[in-house]
Design a protein around this motif. Structure first.
Motif, PDB file in Angstrom:
ATOM      1  N   THR A 171       0.805  -1.221   0.000  1.00 45.50           N
ATOM      2  CA  THR A 171       0.000   0.000   0.000  1.00 45.50           C
ATOM      3  C   THR A 171       0.841   1.277   0.000  1.00 45.50           C
ATOM      4  O   THR A 171       0.285   2.362  -0.087  1.00 45.50           O
ATOM      5  N   ARG A 172       2.156   1.130   0.094  1.00 43.42           N
ATOM      6  CA  ARG A 172       3.002   2.323   0.144  1.00 43.42           C
ATOM      7  C   ARG A 172       4.314   2.059  -0.586  1.00 43.42           C
ATOM      8  O   ARG A 172       4.955   1.035  -0.365  1.00 43.42           O
ATOM      9  N   PHE A 173       4.691   2.984  -1.462  1.00 41.85           N
ATOM     10  CA  PHE A 173       5.940   2.865  -2.215  1.00 41.85           C
ATOM     11  C   PHE A 173       6.789   4.105  -1.954  1.00 41.85           C
ATOM     12  O   PHE A 173       6.271   5.220  -1.880  1.00 41.85           O
ATOM     13  N   GLU A 174       8.093   3.894  -1.843  1.00 42.17           N
ATOM     14  CA  GLU A 174       9.022   4.998  -1.648  1.00 42.17           C
ATOM     15  C   GLU A 174      10.226   4.782  -2.555  1.00 42.17           C
ATOM     16  O   GLU A 174      10.937   3.782  -2.427  1.00 42.17           O
ATOM     17  N   VAL A 175      10.432   5.696  -3.472  1.00 43.76           N
ATOM     18  CA  VAL A 175      11.558   5.636  -4.403  1.00 43.76           C
ATOM     19  C   VAL A 175      12.228   7.003  -4.414  1.00 43.76           C
ATOM     20  O   VAL A 175      11.609   8.004  -4.780  1.00 43.76           O
ATOM     21  N   GLY A 176      13.489   7.048  -3.995  1.00 44.58           N
ATOM     22  CA  GLY A 176      14.170   8.327  -3.884  1.00 44.58           C
ATOM     23  C   GLY A 176      13.436   9.208  -2.894  1.00 44.58           C
ATOM     24  O   GLY A 176      13.130   8.792  -1.774  1.00 44.58           O
ATOM     25  N   ASP A 177      13.088  10.430  -3.321  1.00 42.28           N
ATOM     26  CA  ASP A 177      12.366  11.335  -2.430  1.00 42.28           C
ATOM     27  C   ASP A 177      10.865  11.358  -2.704  1.00 42.28           C
ATOM     28  O   ASP A 177      10.143  12.227  -2.210  1.00 42.28           O
TER      29      ASP A 177
END
Length: 225
Positions: free
Chosen positions: A126-132
């Motif tokens: 449910t949550r993605f984080e790539v770089g900023d």
């Protein structure tokens, strides 16, 4: 599967509802756009089958309102409007699939099952984080370096695909199938125009473009921000 069927033609509705119930699905029937919007908002459905030409609120307006309320229920538009522009309008409004009348019940059932599988797989993360960049599927929110980025539904879906495949190339064909539901190339610039708007919004206030164009292959999000 709990299915909301929004269809004002009683003969068509009866055919679809009977066919789905034989397959073991629970069907709730709405005959107007207003009733469909209320049922989809108040209830918990695994999928919605939505006619475009409904009395009251038109089908695509029902769909746009659901997406504006962050309702992510899979929606299959079932309609007699089968032109390319009609399909594009439906998918741009937030539909997950588009089936044109007349249709075979076996195909409708198969498409519903595919939507359910796709929804289950998508819900696993449910949550993605790539770089900023952070994308939250539950809140339907995107931030870059902590700043909110306001995206339209298709822009959000494009970014989701890029972030799901972080560091890997996402082809135009993949976008067409997974964001618009096309299993063929409609020969339009629909992907490029939506990606252009997405890139503009992500770059606002920043010097770099987080999305790379891989010439002749597709697009990729930069994993290093």
């Amino acid at each position: 599967m709990d299915v909301l069927l929004a269809e004002d033609d009683l003969e068509t509705a009866g055919f679809v509802a009977d066919g789905l119930r034989v397959l073991g699905h629970n069907v709730t029937h709405a005959t107007t756009g207003d009733a469909a919007l209320k049922a989809a908002t108040d209830g918990s459905f695994d999928a919605v089958i939505l006619d475009r030409m409904l009395p009251g609120i038109e089908g695509l307006e029902v769909l746009r309102e659901l997406r504006a309320r962050s309702n992510r229920v899979p929606v299959l538009v079932l309609t007699a409007l089968g032109g390319i522009s009609d399909r594009v309008d439906g998918l741009d409004a937030g539909a997950d699939d588009y089936l044109v009348k007349p249709f075979a019940m076996v195909e409708l059932a198969a498409r519903l099952n595919a939507l359910a599988r796709r929804s289950s797989a998508a819900d696993a993360v449910t949550r993605f984080e790539v770089g900023d960049i952070v994308l939250d599927l539950l809140r339907r929110e995107v931030t870059r370096a902590g700043r909110p980025v306001l995206l339209q539904p298709r822009e959000f879906a494009l970014l989701e695909q890029l972030m799901r495949h972080a560091g890997r190339i996402v082809t135009r064909a993949m976008f067409l199938e997974r964001v618009w539901g096309f299993h063929f190339d409609p020969q339009t610039n629909i992907v490029e125009s939506h990606l252009s708007r997405l890139r503009t919004k992500l770059r606002e206030g920043f010097a770099d473009d987080p999305i790379e164009t891989i010439r002749g292959s597709g697009y990729r999000i930069r994993v290093d921000g």
